[in-house]
Design an enzyme around this catalytic site. Structure first.
Site, PDB file in Angstrom:
ATOM      1  N   SER A 158       0.808  -1.230   0.000  1.00  9.03           N
ATOM      2  CA  SER A 158       0.000   0.000   0.000  1.00  9.03           C
ATOM      3  C   SER A 158       0.837   1.274   0.000  1.00  9.03           C
ATOM      4  O   SER A 158       0.307   2.368   0.236  1.00  9.03           O
ATOM      5  CB  SER A 158      -0.975   0.025   1.200  1.00  9.03           C
ATOM      6  OG  SER A 158      -1.919  -1.011   1.090  1.00  9.03           O
ATOM      7  N   ARG A 280       2.764 -13.798  -5.566  1.00  8.36           N
ATOM      8  CA  ARG A 280       3.591 -14.341  -4.466  1.00  8.36           C
ATOM      9  C   ARG A 280       2.676 -14.538  -3.268  1.00  8.36           C
ATOM     10  O   ARG A 280       1.512 -14.145  -3.274  1.00  8.36           O
ATOM     11  CB  ARG A 280       4.750 -13.397  -4.115  1.00  8.36           C
ATOM     12  CG  ARG A 280       4.426 -11.904  -4.155  1.00  8.36           C
ATOM     13  CD  ARG A 280       3.820 -11.373  -2.911  1.00  8.36           C
ATOM     14  NE  ARG A 280       3.453  -9.959  -3.017  1.00  8.36           N
ATOM     15  CZ  ARG A 280       2.699  -9.325  -2.143  1.00  8.36           C
ATOM     16  NH1 ARG A 280       2.218  -9.967  -1.103  1.00  8.36           N
ATOM     17  NH2 ARG A 280       2.393  -8.045  -2.300  1.00  8.36           N
TER      18      ARG A 280
END
Length: 411
Positions: A158, A280
């Protein structure tokens, strides 16, 4: 016989230690290659081998791995960090080891390219544009319509992501991203994105199997700091099926499907909309929550795949597992943080972890680095898990003294 080693490229605060411990349980010798091994405080206490090397330089990594092969049998190479995961794929190709497709990972990590590929495949996504300067940001936002989200085209955690509700917030955040304060890992490109409204969900995938779907809770706008996570999400059978189908469409569109993938969704009035595909394993509390909820150790199973063994993704049990991040409400100096011993003693609390110590300066950045710590709980029922989590969080308290005003500092 040479000792079998697992090479870890860089690491993370949350998943790094878990990869180290899982490797050791599998009889492997973990070795971390890092541009700055001191970043990972889990190395020193356990005397884990860590080697300084420029992890942005593929040739340097190949040279170091070749040198290590004189002493060890390299069983596998992997990483917990998105920024180096494509490099991991290239290393695995070079040494003929199992690994992710580096081209697919690189395309997925570029959020603009990712958006293009998803759109071409008909996967539901928010409206988007890419911008390289303030004028392009402004025109893109006007085309999409405020509010919009601005985010770096390449990045994670973020960092640099913000909701802009009006033209002033749009201009201010554009200046932040392009004015030298934000550190870019690539040439500056900003994704300008429609603000999709609705509950947040996250799917954890290994290979092409959806292991679990969680409900996500974020802190207050304009930032998107993950505050809470609960497995499993409370969904109808139809909603669950739609998220699974959408997840598999993402894998096909992006040519993923080897190893772990994390996909974030918003459930809008049109159904699931893909916010982000991460090629991932998710960080933070997710791997432990999945293990608490289903008995599936994602990190151990990922390492098995990396070293060419068969993995086992069967669920061993079913519980409601939840985590809450501890987020500060102000900047300043952390005077104290306590109550963690009381919280961890509560039945049903699985883990309480603090990330920082008293006397640490707190400067909120609006991303994953803002968290002071976390609490994790699990039980057979949703109501019980929620109650335990709230009780544990209420047991923890902290005090932050605001920084003195500029005039007070001068005095």
């Amino acid at each position: 016989m040479a000792r079998r080693a697992l090479i870890l490229i860089e690491g993370t605060r949350s998943n790094g230690p878990l990869y180290v411990k899982a490797a050791q349980r599998l009889g492997l010798h973990p070795i971390t290659l890092s541009a700055d091994p001191s970043r990972y405080d889990y190395h020193a206490p356990e005397r884990i081998e860590a080697i300084r090397v420029d992890t942005d330089n593929l040739d340097a990594l190949i040279h170091e791995c070749s040198r290590l092969r004189a002493t060890y049998e390299i069983a596998g190479i992997t990483a917990a960090e998105e920024e180096v995961y494509a490099t991991v794929g290239k290393l695995c190709r070079h040494f003929d080891l199992p690994g992710p497709n580096p081209v697919s990972v690189e395309r997925c990590c570029d959020k603009f390219v990712q958006r293009q590929l998803l759109a071409e495949a008909g996967v539901p996504i928010p409206a988007y544009r890419v911008a390289a300067n303030a004028a392009e940001v402004e025109s893109s936002a006007a085309e999409i319509g405020l509010p919009v989200i601005l985010k770096p085209a390449i990045g994670s955690g973020s960092s640099g992501v913000q909701l802009c509700r009006n033209v002033d917030e749009l201009a201010e955040h554009t200046t932040y991203l392009l004015g030298g304060k934000y550190i870019w890992r690539s040439s500056p490109r900003i994704l300008v994105e429609e603000f999709a409204q609705g509950p947040n969900y996250s799917a954890e995938i290994m290979g092409s199997e959806v292991i679990g779907i969680a409900t996500l809770d974020f802190g207050h706008p304009p930032h998107f700091v993950a505050r809470g996570c609960t497995y499993p999400a409370l969904l109808t059978d139809g909603e669950h099926r739609r998220i699974i189908d959408c997840s598999l469409s993402c894998l096909r569109a992006l040519d993923l499907g080897w190893g772990p993938t994390n996909i974030e969704f918003k459930w809008t009035k049109l159904g699931p909309v893909v916010i982000e595909v991460n090629p991932r394993l998710a960080g933070g509390t997710v791997p432990k929550l999945v293990q608490l909820a289903y008995g599936v150790d994602l990190i151990t199973e990922h390492i098995k795949l990396v070293i060419g063994h068969e993995w086992d993704l069967r669920r061993r049990h079913s519980q409601i597992a939840a985590a809450r991040k501890l987020l500060p409400d102000r900047d300043g100096i952390l005077d104290r943080i306590d109550g963690d011993n009381r919280a961890v003693a509560i039945p049903g609390v699985a883990e309480v972890k603090m990330y920082i110590k008293p006397k640490t300066p707190i400067v909120r950045k609006g991303d994953y680095r803002d968290c002071l710590g976390h609490v994790m709980t699990a039980s057979p029922s949703r109501a019980q898990t929620d109650m335990i989590l709230q009780r544990a969080v209420n047991s923890i308290s902290w005090s932050i003294t605001p920084f003195p005003a500029l005039g007070e500092q001068e005095q």
